[in-house]
Design a protein around this motif. Structure first.
Motif, PDB file in Angstrom:
ATOM      1  N   GLU A  17     -36.174 -66.749 -42.902  1.00 33.54           N
ATOM      2  CA  GLU A  17     -35.495 -66.127 -44.044  1.00 33.54           C
ATOM      3  C   GLU A  17     -36.473 -65.881 -45.189  1.00 33.54           C
ATOM      4  OE1 GLU A  17     -34.236 -68.404 -42.224  1.00 33.54           O
ATOM      5  OE2 GLU A  17     -32.187 -67.831 -41.714  1.00 33.54           O
ATOM      6  N   MET A  18     -37.358 -66.851 -45.413  1.00 32.25           N
ATOM      7  CA  MET A  18     -38.335 -66.679 -46.494  1.00 32.25           C
ATOM      8  C   MET A  18     -39.245 -65.498 -46.216  1.00 32.25           C
ATOM      9  SD  MET A  18     -39.142 -70.702 -47.105  1.00 32.25           S
ATOM     10  CE  MET A  18     -40.578 -70.575 -48.137  1.00 32.25           C
ATOM     11  N   ALA A  19     -39.655 -65.366 -44.950  1.00 33.25           N
ATOM     12  CA  ALA A  19     -40.543 -64.253 -44.598  1.00 33.25           C
ATOM     13  C   ALA A  19     -39.859 -62.913 -44.862  1.00 33.25           C
ATOM     14  CB  ALA A  19     -40.954 -64.364 -43.124  1.00 33.25           C
ATOM     15  N   ILE A  20     -38.594 -62.793 -44.455  1.00 32.04           N
ATOM     16  CA  ILE A  20     -37.874 -61.530 -44.655  1.00 32.04           C
ATOM     17  C   ILE A  20     -37.683 -61.265 -46.152  1.00 32.04           C
ATOM     18  CG2 ILE A  20     -35.678 -60.337 -44.279  1.00 32.04           C
ATOM     19  CD1 ILE A  20     -37.058 -60.436 -41.745  1.00 32.04           C
ATOM     20  N   ALA A  21     -37.338 -62.297 -46.932  1.00 31.20           N
ATOM     21  CA  ALA A  21     -37.104 -62.110 -48.364  1.00 31.20           C
ATOM     22  C   ALA A  21     -38.382 -61.661 -49.071  1.00 31.20           C
ATOM     23  CB  ALA A  21     -36.585 -63.418 -48.978  1.00 31.20           C
ATOM     24  N   ILE A  22     -39.501 -62.379 -48.793  1.00 35.91           N
ATOM     25  CA  ILE A  22     -40.772 -62.018 -49.426  1.00 35.91           C
ATOM     26  C   ILE A  22     -41.187 -60.615 -48.991  1.00 35.91           C
ATOM     27  CG2 ILE A  22     -43.218 -62.610 -49.570  1.00 35.91           C
ATOM     28  CD1 ILE A  22     -42.304 -65.576 -49.143  1.00 35.91           C
ATOM     29  N   LEU A  83     -31.273 -61.916 -32.085  1.00 29.38           N
ATOM     30  CA  LEU A  83     -30.490 -60.701 -31.798  1.00 29.38           C
ATOM     31  C   LEU A  83     -30.344 -59.835 -33.043  1.00 29.38           C
ATOM     32  CD1 LEU A  83     -27.429 -61.467 -29.517  1.00 29.38           C
ATOM     33  CD2 LEU A  83     -29.497 -60.206 -29.025  1.00 29.38           C
ATOM     34  N   VAL A  84     -30.024 -60.461 -34.170  1.00 30.94           N
ATOM     35  CA  VAL A  84     -29.836 -59.714 -35.419  1.00 30.94           C
ATOM     36  C   VAL A  84     -31.131 -59.000 -35.802  1.00 30.94           C
ATOM     37  CG1 VAL A  84     -29.574 -60.040 -37.905  1.00 30.94           C
ATOM     38  CG2 VAL A  84     -27.934 -61.069 -36.356  1.00 30.94           C
ATOM     39  N   LEU A  85     -32.243 -59.732 -35.745  1.00 32.82           N
ATOM     40  CA  LEU A  85     -33.534 -59.150 -36.135  1.00 32.82           C
ATOM     41  C   LEU A  85     -33.920 -58.016 -35.189  1.00 32.82           C
ATOM     42  CD1 LEU A  85     -35.252 -62.538 -36.902  1.00 32.82           C
ATOM     43  CD2 LEU A  85     -35.018 -60.695 -38.557  1.00 32.82           C
ATOM     44  N   ALA A 110     -35.484 -48.823 -45.783  1.00 31.37           N
ATOM     45  CA  ALA A 110     -36.032 -49.951 -45.021  1.00 31.37           C
ATOM     46  C   ALA A 110     -35.854 -51.256 -45.792  1.00 31.37           C
ATOM     47  CB  ALA A 110     -37.512 -49.710 -44.708  1.00 31.37           C
ATOM     48  N   VAL A 111     -36.042 -51.192 -47.124  1.00 36.28           N
ATOM     49  CA  VAL A 111     -35.905 -52.408 -47.936  1.00 36.28           C
ATOM     50  C   VAL A 111     -34.459 -52.916 -47.887  1.00 36.28           C
ATOM     51  CG1 VAL A 111     -36.112 -53.347 -50.260  1.00 36.28           C
ATOM     52  CG2 VAL A 111     -37.808 -51.721 -49.421  1.00 36.28           C
ATOM     53  N   LEU A 112     -33.503 -51.973 -48.001  1.00 31.84           N
ATOM     54  CA  LEU A 112     -32.090 -52.370 -47.964  1.00 31.84           C
ATOM     55  C   LEU A 112     -31.733 -52.979 -46.608  1.00 31.84           C
ATOM     56  CD1 LEU A 112     -30.518 -49.381 -49.863  1.00 31.84           C
ATOM     57  CD2 LEU A 112     -30.277 -51.768 -50.492  1.00 31.84           C
ATOM     58  N   VAL A 113     -32.289 -52.401 -45.536  1.00 30.20           N
ATOM     59  CA  VAL A 113     -32.022 -52.967 -44.208  1.00 30.20           C
ATOM     60  C   VAL A 113     -32.569 -54.390 -44.114  1.00 30.20           C
ATOM     61  CG1 VAL A 113     -32.492 -52.739 -41.738  1.00 30.20           C
ATOM     62  CG2 VAL A 113     -31.889 -50.720 -43.074  1.00 30.20           C
ATOM     63  N   LEU A 114     -33.755 -54.606 -44.676  1.00 26.29           N
ATOM     64  CA  LEU A 114     -34.325 -55.963 -44.676  1.00 26.29           C
ATOM     65  C   LEU A 114     -33.422 -56.926 -45.435  1.00 26.29           C
ATOM     66  CD1 LEU A 114     -38.176 -55.520 -45.232  1.00 26.29           C
ATOM     67  CD2 LEU A 114     -37.001 -56.285 -43.179  1.00 26.29           C
TER      68      LEU A 114
END
Length: 481
Positions: A17-22, A83-85, A110-114
């Motif tokens: 989660e941290m990786a996706i947020a950053i 699966l989600v990723l 792309a940012v919104l999808v992240l």
């Protein structure tokens, strides 16, 4: 947690989660600095980030409970997060060719999808009613914007607005249910709720709370009777966005549903079983009959996805570990089929743009045989024809239902499958037996590769990935029981 100071290493379960947020924040800043409307590099970076995090989640994921028991990482959450990723990454890939015409070329997409994916991961790992709701809202708010990202298109705007209004309603229902559950158990922590129900037994207020909670989640997976938004939003949103809606959020909401019923509310299984059986039968039957009259391909896909949610709920209704296993396998195969179907749909383009109506599939096999073949494989898999993957997906959930002696449910499911075969086969018939009405443009390479992967997996499922997937799903379901 020990002392007040949290060491970085102890946060290992939340690293994905941290990786996706950053990543989302960094890409947003990069996009603002570059200051071009279209920046393909940001899309590629987002796709790579999603795939890398998916791989890390699968192979390096740490289990644990963080933040005073509000966040849990276990085998089940790891499986569903992968699966989600994966679903989000492939949905972003589908948006790469002809993005400008679809309106998804802006770097914010792309940012919104992240950010939506981050919300979904929080939902999957929620161990408390509060984190559950925060994750759900983060996902929903990003998706409302994404639905209407093609600003100059009235249909996309309408889709975004419908999704927003109905989504707010469902969030309200979910919150109301959560507050009821909190009021009657005195806690929002899921394991504490479980302990409370085990000790005190059921109360009428708790059942009311459970009903509202499940209604809110059923809205997110678009189970009948909470499906009204699905056909309109799927039809109005740009096709790559529809591909995203049909995959990742469904998996996340289904994972949430599984964790709630098979873990937190396990002692009152008899009560939620009735709700799920109703949702399941209603979804399968309504989708099977409503899709027959559809003219638009995206509305047909919407009803098809409602039906498949119904089939997945058959497994969950069984209220046993085999059922959760079946749901896990079903969601994986469902995502594969859906991505393949949208890759085919997006690669069929005429001089007027993409195809809208089912009639436009006429004669595809004569000019684009590869696309027609993959589409046919996906259609047969959606029906559930052996030896394709779709057959094994349904096999697992029906097997769980029969183990739980829900014979009527399984029979209705098989009959609904037979009815749904009509409209899937109609597309195959149009592609192979009708004369072409228009010429189709060349297929973009990215889509060709995605179609190839998904077709290969669906055809060789039993011989290649089937055993491995069943094993992984077994471990994932085992972590809940």
């Amino acid at each position: 947690m020990g002392s007040d100071v949290t060491s970085f290493a102890s946060l290992a379960p939340i690293f994905p989660e941290m990786a996706i947020a950053i990543g989302a924040v960094v890409l947003l800043l990069v996009g603002v600095v570059i200051n071009k409307e279209r920046s393909i590099g940001i899309s590629y970076a987002a796709i790579v980030l999603l795939l890398v995090v998916a791989a890390l989640t699968m192979f390096q994921g740490q289990d644990g409970i963080l933040f005073n028991g509000t966040f849990i990482a276990d085998g089940f959450s790891r499986y569903m997060k992968a699966l989600v990723l994966g679903g989000s990454a492939f949905a972003l890939m589908l948006a790469l060719p002809n993005a400008v015409e679809q309106g998804v070329h802006k770097f914010e997409y792309a940012v919104l999808v992240l950010l939506a994916t981050l919300g979904m991961m929080m939902m999957v790992s929620a161990n408390d009613l509060m984190t559950l709701y925060v994750g759900l809202e983060l996902q929903s708010l990003a998706l409302y914007v994404v639905a209407a990202i093609k600003r100059d298109d009235s249909r996309a705007t309408e889709a975004g607005l419908k999704y927003f209004v109905l989504g707010a309603l469902s969030s309200g229902m979910l919150l109301y249910g959560a507050s009821m559950v909190y009021g009657f158990t005195g806690t929002t922590n899921l394991p504490a709720i479980l302990a409370q129900i085990t000790a005190e037994g059921r109360s009428i207020g708790l059942i009311f709370g459970l009903v509202f909670l499940l209604a809110g989640v059923a809205f997110k997976i678009s189970a009948v009777p909470f499906h009204m938004w699905t056909p309109d939003v799927y039809e109005g949103a740009p096709t790559p966005v529809t591909a995203l809606f049909a995959t990742a959020p469904k998996v996340a909401a289904m994972a949430l549903m599984v964790r709630l019923v098979s873990n937190t509310f396990a002692p009152i299984a008899h009560d939620w079983q009735q709700i799920l059986i109703f949702l399941s039968i209603a979804s399968m039957v309504l989708a099977a009959f409503a899709a027959i009259g559809q003219k638009s391909i995206k509305r047909l896909i919407a009803y098809s996805s409602i039906g498949h949610v119904g089939f997945a709920l058959v497994g969950l209704s069984a209220a046993n570990q085999g059922g959760v296993e079946g749901v896990a396998i079903y969601m994986a195969i469902y995502v594969t089929m859906t991505i393949g179907m949208f890759a085919c749909l997006l690669s069929l383009r005429t001089e007027n743009g993409e195809i809208e109506n089912i009639e436009d599939f006429a004669g595809v096999a004569q000019t684009r045989p590869y696309v027609a073949a993959i589409m046919a494989v996906v259609m047969f898999s959606l029906i559930g024809m052996p030896p394709l993957a779709g057959f094994f997906a349904k096999w697992h959930v029906f097997l769980a239902a029969i183990d739980a002696q829900l014979y009527l449910l399984a029979v209705i499911g098989v009959l609904a499958s037979a009815v749904s075969a009509f409209y899937y086969l109609r597309i195959v018939k149009l592609m192979y037996f009708d004369e072409p009405r228009q010429t189709f443009a060349a297929v973009p390479n990215e889509l060709g590769i995605i179609m190839g992967i998904s077709g290969f997996l669906l055809v060789t499922y039993y011989f290649t990935v089937g055993g491995a997937l069943a094993g992984v799903a077994h471990m994932a379901a085992g972590s809940l029981f």
